[in-house]
Design a protein around this motif. Structure first.
Motif, mmCIF file in Angstrom:
data_model
loop_
_atom_site.group_PDB
_atom_site.id
_atom_site.type_symbol
_atom_site.label_atom_id
_atom_site.label_comp_id
_atom_site.label_asym_id
_atom_site.label_seq_id
_atom_site.Cartn_x
_atom_site.Cartn_y
_atom_site.Cartn_z
ATOM 1 N N MET B 581 4.253 5.890 0.854
ATOM 2 C CA MET B 581 4.475 5.897 -0.189
ATOM 3 C C MET B 581 4.430 5.031 -1.420
ATOM 4 O O MET B 581 3.896 4.158 -2.048
ATOM 5 N N LEU B 582 4.547 3.416 -0.241
ATOM 6 C CA LEU B 582 4.713 1.964 -1.054
ATOM 7 C C LEU B 582 3.315 1.609 -1.595
ATOM 8 O O LEU B 582 2.668 1.263 -2.883
ATOM 9 N N LEU B 583 2.251 2.066 -0.400
ATOM 10 C CA LEU B 583 0.849 1.380 -0.324
ATOM 11 C C LEU B 583 -0.144 2.075 -1.504
ATOM 12 O O LEU B 583 -0.974 1.955 -1.807
ATOM 13 N N ASP B 584 0.514 3.422 -1.835
ATOM 14 C CA ASP B 584 -0.205 4.273 -2.753
ATOM 15 C C ASP B 584 -0.249 4.090 -3.890
ATOM 16 O O ASP B 584 -0.965 4.296 -4.885
ATOM 17 N N ARG B 585 0.452 2.927 -4.364
ATOM 18 C CA ARG B 585 0.956 2.246 -6.124
ATOM 19 C C ARG B 585 0.060 1.924 -6.358
ATOM 20 O O ARG B 585 -0.796 1.088 -5.350
ATOM 21 N N ALA B 586 -0.271 1.992 -7.506
ATOM 22 C CA ALA B 586 -1.958 1.841 -8.161
ATOM 23 C C ALA B 586 -0.927 0.169 -8.085
ATOM 24 O O ALA B 586 -2.170 -0.495 -8.237
ATOM 25 N N ASP B 587 -0.048 -0.445 -8.176
ATOM 26 C CA ASP B 587 -0.012 -1.466 -9.389
ATOM 27 C C ASP B 587 1.007 -2.645 -8.080
ATOM 28 O O ASP B 587 1.153 -3.495 -8.527
ATOM 29 N N GLY B 588 1.286 -1.823 -6.753
ATOM 30 C CA GLY B 588 1.354 -3.127 -5.803
ATOM 31 C C GLY B 588 1.043 -4.575 -6.178
ATOM 32 O O GLY B 588 -0.092 -4.416 -6.093
ATOM 33 N N PRO B 589 1.990 -5.123 -5.037
ATOM 34 C CA PRO B 589 1.461 -6.910 -5.201
ATOM 35 C C PRO B 589 0.253 -6.884 -4.078
ATOM 36 O O PRO B 589 -0.298 -6.206 -3.326
ATOM 37 N N VAL B 590 -0.776 -7.478 -4.393
ATOM 38 C CA VAL B 590 -1.685 -7.579 -2.991
ATOM 39 C C VAL B 590 -2.735 -9.023 -3.322
ATOM 40 O O VAL B 590 -1.120 -9.722 -3.970
ATOM 41 N N THR B 591 -2.802 -9.822 -1.931
ATOM 42 C CA THR B 591 -3.011 -10.925 -1.797
ATOM 43 C C THR B 591 -4.969 -11.441 -1.732
ATOM 44 O O THR B 591 -4.956 -10.500 -0.966
ATOM 45 N N THR B 592 -5.778 -12.115 -1.539
ATOM 46 C CA THR B 592 -6.233 -12.844 -0.977
ATOM 47 C C THR B 592 -5.874 -13.646 0.181
ATOM 48 O O THR B 592 -6.735 -14.226 0.160
ATOM 49 N N SER B 593 -4.611 -13.430 0.470
ATOM 50 C CA SER B 593 -4.406 -14.555 1.857
ATOM 51 C C SER B 593 -5.624 -14.407 2.897
ATOM 52 O O SER B 593 -5.733 -13.709 3.616
ATOM 53 N N ALA B 594 -5.428 -15.449 3.174
ATOM 54 C CA ALA B 594 -5.911 -15.555 4.954
ATOM 55 C C ALA B 594 -4.870 -15.143 6.112
ATOM 56 O O ALA B 594 -5.646 -15.182 7.157
ATOM 57 N N GLY B 595 -4.004 -16.094 5.809
ATOM 58 C CA GLY B 595 -3.303 -15.996 6.996
ATOM 59 C C GLY B 595 -1.898 -14.730 7.054
ATOM 60 O O GLY B 595 -2.015 -13.535 7.691
ATOM 61 N N ARG B 596 -2.214 -13.977 5.715
ATOM 62 C CA ARG B 596 -1.702 -12.799 6.308
ATOM 63 C C ARG B 596 -2.972 -11.803 6.518
ATOM 64 O O ARG B 596 -2.574 -10.921 7.061
ATOM 65 N N LEU B 597 -3.987 -12.065 6.586
ATOM 66 C CA LEU B 597 -5.146 -11.082 7.578
ATOM 67 C C LEU B 597 -4.888 -11.130 8.411
ATOM 68 O O LEU B 597 -4.916 -10.449 9.363
ATOM 69 N N PHE B 598 -4.820 -12.813 9.313
ATOM 70 C CA PHE B 598 -4.338 -12.820 10.452
ATOM 71 C C PHE B 598 -3.173 -12.063 11.362
ATOM 72 O O PHE B 598 -3.095 -11.490 12.064
ATOM 73 N N ASP B 599 -2.122 -11.834 10.203
ATOM 74 C CA ASP B 599 -0.730 -11.090 10.364
ATOM 75 C C ASP B 599 -1.239 -10.202 10.580
ATOM 76 O O ASP B 599 -0.707 -9.235 11.190
ATOM 77 N N ALA B 600 -2.396 -9.374 9.073
ATOM 78 C CA ALA B 600 -2.628 -8.128 9.722
ATOM 79 C C ALA B 600 -2.855 -7.644 11.588
ATOM 80 O O ALA B 600 -3.001 -6.393 11.422
ATOM 81 N N VAL B 601 -4.072 -8.693 11.223
ATOM 82 C CA VAL B 601 -4.812 -8.424 12.499
ATOM 83 C C VAL B 601 -3.880 -8.132 14.087
ATOM 84 O O VAL B 601 -3.701 -7.719 14.996
ATOM 85 N N ALA B 602 -2.666 -9.119 14.143
ATOM 86 C CA ALA B 602 -1.248 -9.613 14.945
ATOM 87 C C ALA B 602 -0.637 -8.022 14.985
ATOM 88 O O ALA B 602 -0.847 -7.425 15.900
ATOM 89 N N GLY B 603 -0.701 -7.781 14.124
ATOM 90 C CA GLY B 603 0.620 -5.659 13.671
ATOM 91 C C GLY B 603 -0.627 -5.626 13.959
ATOM 92 O O GLY B 603 -0.026 -4.373 14.656
ATOM 93 N N LEU B 604 -1.982 -5.238 13.926
ATOM 94 C CA LEU B 604 -2.624 -3.943 14.130
ATOM 95 C C LEU B 604 -2.885 -3.782 16.146
ATOM 96 O O LEU B 604 -3.119 -3.517 16.568
ATOM 97 N N LEU B 605 -3.044 -5.183 16.571
ATOM 98 C CA LEU B 605 -3.200 -5.733 17.678
ATOM 99 C C LEU B 605 -1.950 -5.449 18.652
ATOM 100 O O LEU B 605 -1.684 -5.122 19.460
ATOM 101 N N GLY B 606 -1.164 -4.895 17.668
ATOM 102 C CA GLY B 606 0.362 -4.919 18.592
ATOM 103 C C GLY B 606 1.069 -6.493 19.126
ATOM 104 O O GLY B 606 1.904 -6.344 20.192
#
Ligand SMILES: [Fe+3]
Ligand SMILES: [Mg+2]
Ligand SMILES: [Zn+2]
Ligand SMILES: [Zn+2]
Lengths: 330, 752
Positions: B581-606
């Motif tokens: 629901m939160l991600l469906d919002r068109a106007d939510g905050p976005v980032t071009t962060s590389a650190g958050r990309l690492f976080d995303a992958v860490a999250g995906l890989l458990g």
């Protein structure tokens, strides 16, 4: 509603709508101003503008908010509110039915608060020049004898009392704006606080240093303002600050700190330590102060820091934000 | 440096040499005296406002000048030597002159580990310094942490309370000795005293106790690193969840038992600064020391007290060599404790024994942390042992103060063409940290005798550092976060531009107000241009997303049109079902962060759904890598925007082995970056590249990008003298703002 052509008919239509909704003797006389008797002693006056989006939200709308906000600004001086004025800037094309809902809510809020909206004005502007409806209000009230509350009066050792849970209004608005739904609907706390204030004044008298309603910027902004004006710091206790579970969960989801979220029916009072217990007891007896809590104290601090005490006695700084809550973690 | 004109026996002449650098209080004059005497020269050596002035005459002048910079004392650093010919005076003797007054422009050197000579005395029963925990000389001991201001002499240090005894006075006044003008010297007769006997301290440690000791730059907490219960107790009492602890060992041999120490790491461990060195763990210590990490921080004894402790521990049985957890004594998130009363009050709940002494710590300094990255040392935290060594800039700039950002704060003060970066100050979240920050500004400007004309700060409006900058009554200059990261590396490598900069970072306030963090910039002088950035990802919950990698993983799944998986993948997260629901919002905050990309992958890989300390997920992801591999067509580049969507889709879809996936992520990200840089280099014609941002503490990523760039035909410069993370930011701010001031009359504003 239309702008320009047919202006006269439209103006009459709108005036009629407000007269009916606010229904009082002053408006009925149809003058450009209203006369009233001046009370003895000191009066207070305040003015405010309302531009909330969305206009309708759980727990109220821009109309009730305009009355509560202005009543509260008067009440924070410890005063009893008497009369309000209201001015409306309406965007062309705004639905008549919506305007009526707003006016009715205002009338109802005024009656509930025992005050009257005795003069007003409306303007319809071109599409795009306003966002639905903007409301400006002014209000006057009378001060009890001998009371002089002011944000520069806090002293080290004073207690900080909060009338209830934080964040309800801001989160209700945000959820509505962003189409978020939660298991428990979050309702704005928008309310008139003058009655609660009267009970507090009766209990604490001149031991009450100051009161503020933590609206925009939340409790964080309010405490920082007081710290600046009184030239001291505050040490607050995180566990003591009430936040409703549904609001806390929504804040967690959205990444918001409830301390920075707006409230419209809460007040914070800085009181002398001798009267703190009596004032708090009076607050908790009132329906709008049921969840009131002693949340911390004023401390001598040349940095004027507002800090959240930790178990080590140190403190996380509660900031004063320039706008929205921005990230900081690099 | 050369000798002007011919010098021969026929024309003896006299030379005046002016030596600039770290040459005072480090045994430089006795060194010059010895050298001159060996070459049978007449003349003198004295301190003056610029450093050291030497006049010599005699036959061996040329050899003397030749030898002078070659065998300097361990703590001396020569920046330059100016030589001029003066009238001969027929001096036969060589003497050490008194200091010549004037404005102070010399500097205080960093604290240094106990030298070999002092160590020998420490364990020599015949020495007056036998078992004396405060032995030091001009080659070692405390400096920066005991100095109140310039000039550096005993009266302006924490040693002023300890009048010299007769023996110490003789040492202090003997121009030929190792303690000539050693401002911190003392002995058991006249010096500071330790509150406890060494044997008692050792016995407490051996029994599994936690000991607080007053170290050089602040209180430290020690316990037996092989005793799991002791380490867990320390974690519980210090309220520190998973963040790794460093360990101290008596010697390189002992360190080699717990970590794989190569030659470069060995040299680092033995450096006078005695940093904590991150090395490949052998996993021989208690598991709670550094849970889930492949590297462990090791260090060797710094002060005599540490040596004495290991010496005394020999009396206690230990399976192998003693290893002590050695961590800063502070409540989580707050600055290191230095005040004795505060330490007693705060540490009595944490430590079983609080060992103190009566020499004050004037300015706190944490232990420095260094790791080998792409073949050379790279800082993670720069503090004790390195501060206040200056960074030489490519040109002089007006005196500036730069205040860094919010996390891992440092401040920088410039003086001419030197930039002095403060020690690591921590995160500016607490009142204590902000007071430390303010004290440091005061101390640094005071020991440098500099009055800044402007203050450079981050663009973020709500940082304590920004607020500080605006409250000083001085002109202010705001520098964009990633521009400052880039400028920091340019500053230390002596570059003014043009240069390309790849900044892989966590978060910084962008020039457009956005959440930047994976940026490709071109920098020239004081200005920069954003050539490109990573494809934006939603950042649900702002800073919450930085603490909870599962949120970034959810954002990636949503971006891949697989939002329906969020609830099941992260069913242990109470907010997971609301996340779509939160991600469906068109106007939510976005980032071009590389650190958050690492976080995303860490999250995906458990690897970690929620972090207990900053960078945990990325560090654990890095720790999994066995070899880096590249996914073909794993990325796209369009209009400067680098998207790793194909890689993310691959990582999200297959039930991959986590180690393999981690290697694939690192390798593909590095290859994509090299591709990105190569395109930008071709488009701009700029061949110089700097790398910066917190992600470059990641050794795999750094090594792969450097290697890839080299293969593509250009050199990539990594930060070497400052950390790539926000600890290096203040230098970049000072450099960008300084260059701006050089070229613009206008003192205040925004650097774009
Ligand atoms: Fe950064
Ligand atoms: Mg108001
Ligand atoms: Zn020594
Ligand atoms: Zn002595």
């Amino acid at each position: 509603l239309s702008h320009g052509a047919g202006g006269r008919a439209m103006a009459q239509l709108i005036a009629g709508l407000f007269h009916e909704a606010f229904g009082n003797e002053w408006l009925a006389r149809g003058n450009d101003q209203s006369a009233f008797d001046v009370a003895a002693g000191r009066m207070v006056m305040t003015t405010d503008g309302y531009v909330v989006s969305p206009l309708f939200f759980p727990g109220g709308n821009i109309g009730s908010l305009a009355v509560h906000g202005t009543v509260n600004d008067i009440a924070m001086a410890g005063a009893r509110p008497l009369y309000l004025s209201a001015s409306f800037i309406i965007e062309e094309g705004f639905a008549f039915a919506d305007l009526k809902r707003i006016a009715d809510a205002m009338g109802e809020a005024a009656r509930a608060a025992g005050i009257a909206i005795i003069t007003g004005d409306t303007k319809v502007v071109e599409r795009g020049k306003a966002d639905g409806v903007f409301i400006s209000t002014a209000g006057v009230g009378v001060l009890p004898e001998g009371l002089d509350l002011s944000a520069d009066k806090a002293r080290p050792g004073d207690r900080v009392l909060l009338s209830g849970s934080l964040g309800d209004h801001g989160v209700a608005i945000m959820s509505k704006r962003q189409n978020l739904t939660f298991d428990t609907e979050i309702v704005s706390d928008s309310a008139s606080l003058h009655d609660l204030v009267a009970d507090m004044v009766a209990a604490g008298g001149q031991g009450i240093r100051l009161m503020r309603d933590p609206t925009r910027g939340g409790l964080a902004a309010t405490m920082n303002e007081i710290a600046q004006q009184s030239n001291l710091g505050f040490r607050l206790l995180e566990e003591a600050i009430p936040v409703k579970p549904a609001v806390a969960a929504a804040c967690e989801l959205l990444g918001l700190d409830p301390l920075h979220v707006a409230n419209e029916g809460k007040l914070v009072a800085v009181v002398a330590p001798e009267v703190a217990d009596a004032v708090l007891a009076a607050m908790t007896r009132h329906p709008l102060g049921r969840d009131a809590a002693d949340i911390g104290e004023a401390v001598a601090d040349d940095h004027r820091f507002v800090q959240m005490a930790t178990s080590f006695g140190g403190g996380r700084i509660v900031d004063w934000l320039s706008g929205e809550q921005l990230p900081r973690i690099c | 440096m050369s000798v002007p004109g011919p010098t021969s026996a026929a024309e003896p002449g006299r030379l005046r040499l002016r030596v600039r650098g770290a040459v005072q209080g480090v045994g430089f004059r006795p060194y010059v005296h010895g050298l001159a005497t060996r070459h049978r020269l007449g003349g003198f050596v004295a301190n003056d406002a610029d450093g050291v002035v030497i006049e010599v005459e005699g036959d061996g002048i040329a050899e003397f000048v030749e030898a002078l910079p070659r065998q300097t004392p361990p703590l001396a650093r020569i920046d330059d030597i100016a030589v001029e010919r003066v009238a001969a005076m027929s001096s036969r003797d060589f003497c050490i002159g008194a200091s010549i007054g004037g404005r102070v422009t010399t500097r205080i050197v960093p604290d240094a580990a106990t030298c070999e000579a002092c160590l020998a005395e420490l364990f020599d029963p015949g020495s007056r310094f036998h078992l004396y925990p405060f032995v030091n000389c001009t080659h070692c001991g405390p400096r920066f942490t005991i100095a109140e201001r310039l000039p550096y002499d005993r009266a302006t240090t924490a040693m002023k309370r300890f009048p010299l005894c007769e023996a110490c006075r003789q040492d202090y006044e003997n121009p030929l000795g190792r303690r000539f003008h050693a401002e911190a010297i003392s002995c058991p007769c006249c010096g500071p005293r330790l509150s406890h006997g060494i044997d008692d301290i050792a016995a407490t440690l051996a029994a599994g106790g936690i000991v607080a000791i007053k170290g050089l730059g602040g209180y430290q907490l020690l316990c037996d690193a092989r005793d799991e219960q002791a380490v867990q107790r320390l974690r519980a009492r210090k309220q520190r969840d998973g963040k790794p602890f460093a360990v101290m060992l008596a010697s390189v041999d002992a360190a080699s038992e717990v970590a794989e120490i190569d030659l470069t790491e060995r040299a680092l461990l033995e450096h006078v600064a005695r940093p904590i060195v991150l090395s490949k763990s052998r996993h021989h210590l208690a598991p709670s020391v550094a849970p889930g990490l492949a590297r462990i921080g090791v260090m060797l004894p710094v002060a005599p007290l540490h040596h004495l402790l290991f010496h005394a521990l020999r009396a206690h049985v230990c399976k192998t060599a003693w290893a002590l957890v050695c961590t800063s004594a502070n409540p989580s998130g707050e600055p290191l404790l230095t005040d004795d009363d505060e330490a007693q009050a705060t540490l009595h709940d944490i430590a079983d024994l609080i060992v103190t002494h009566d020499r004050d710590i004037v300015i706190r300094a944490d232990d420095s942390v260094v790791a080998i990255v792409a073949g050379a040392p790279s800082f993670i935290r720069r503090a004790r042992g390195y501060v206040p060594e200056p960074i030489r800039l490519a040109r002089a700039v007006p005196p500036m103060l730069a205040v860094g950002a919010h996390l891992k704060a440092t401040v920088t003060v410039t003086r001419g063409d030197e930039a002095f970066v403060s020690q690591h100050l921590g995160d500016l979240d607490t009142t204590q940290a902000i007071r430390f920050f303010e004290e440091t500004v005061q101390h640094l400007t005071s020991i440098l005798d500099v009055a800044p004309v402007a203050i450079a700060h981050d663009m973020h409006p709500d940082m304590a550092s920004t607020r500080f900058a605006h409250g000083r009554g001085l002109p202010t200059l705001s520098v964009q976060h990633h521009h400052a990261h880039a400028a920091s590396v340019m500053a230390e490598h002596g570059l003014t531009g043009p240069a390309l900069a790849l900044v892989l970072d966590g978060y910084g306030y962008g020039s457009d107000g956005g959440a930047w963090g994976g940026e490709l910039l071109s920098c020239d002088g004081a200005g920069f241009r954003r050539l490109g950035h990573l494809a934006p990802l939603k950042m649900p919950g702002g800073d919450r997303a930085a603490r909870e990698p599962w949120r970034m993983a959810a954002a990636v799944l949503h971006d891949l049109d697989r939002g329906t998986e969020i609830g099941t993948r992260f069913d242990d997260q109470s907010q997971a079902r609301h996340m779509p629901m939160l991600l469906d919002r068109a106007d939510g905050p976005v980032t071009t962060s590389a650190g958050r990309l690492f976080d995303a992958v860490a999250g995906l890989l458990g690897v970690g759904a929620v972090q207990s300390y900053e960078g945990e997920a990325a560090m654990k992801l890095e720790a999994l890598v066995r070899e880096t591999t590249t996914l073909d067509h794993g990325w796209t580049i369009a209009d400067g925007v680098l998207s790793l969507r194909p890689l993310l889709a691959h990582l999200a879809s297959d039930r991959l082995d986590v180690a393999e996936a981690a290697g694939l992520f690192h390798g593909t990200l590095a290859a994509a970056c090299v591709d990105w840089i190569t395109m930008a280099s071709r488009a701009t014609g700029i061949g110089t590249l700097v790398l910066s941002g917190g992600c470059f503490v990641n050794a795999h990523l750094s090594a792969q990008i450097v290697r890839g760039c080299r293969a593509a035909g250009f050199d990539a410069l990594l930060p070497r003298r400052l950390p790539p993370n926000d600890g290096g930011l203040s230098l970049g701010q000072a450099w960008a703002a300084g260059l701006h001031l050089v070229r613009n009359e206008n003192l205040s504003g925004e650097i774009v």
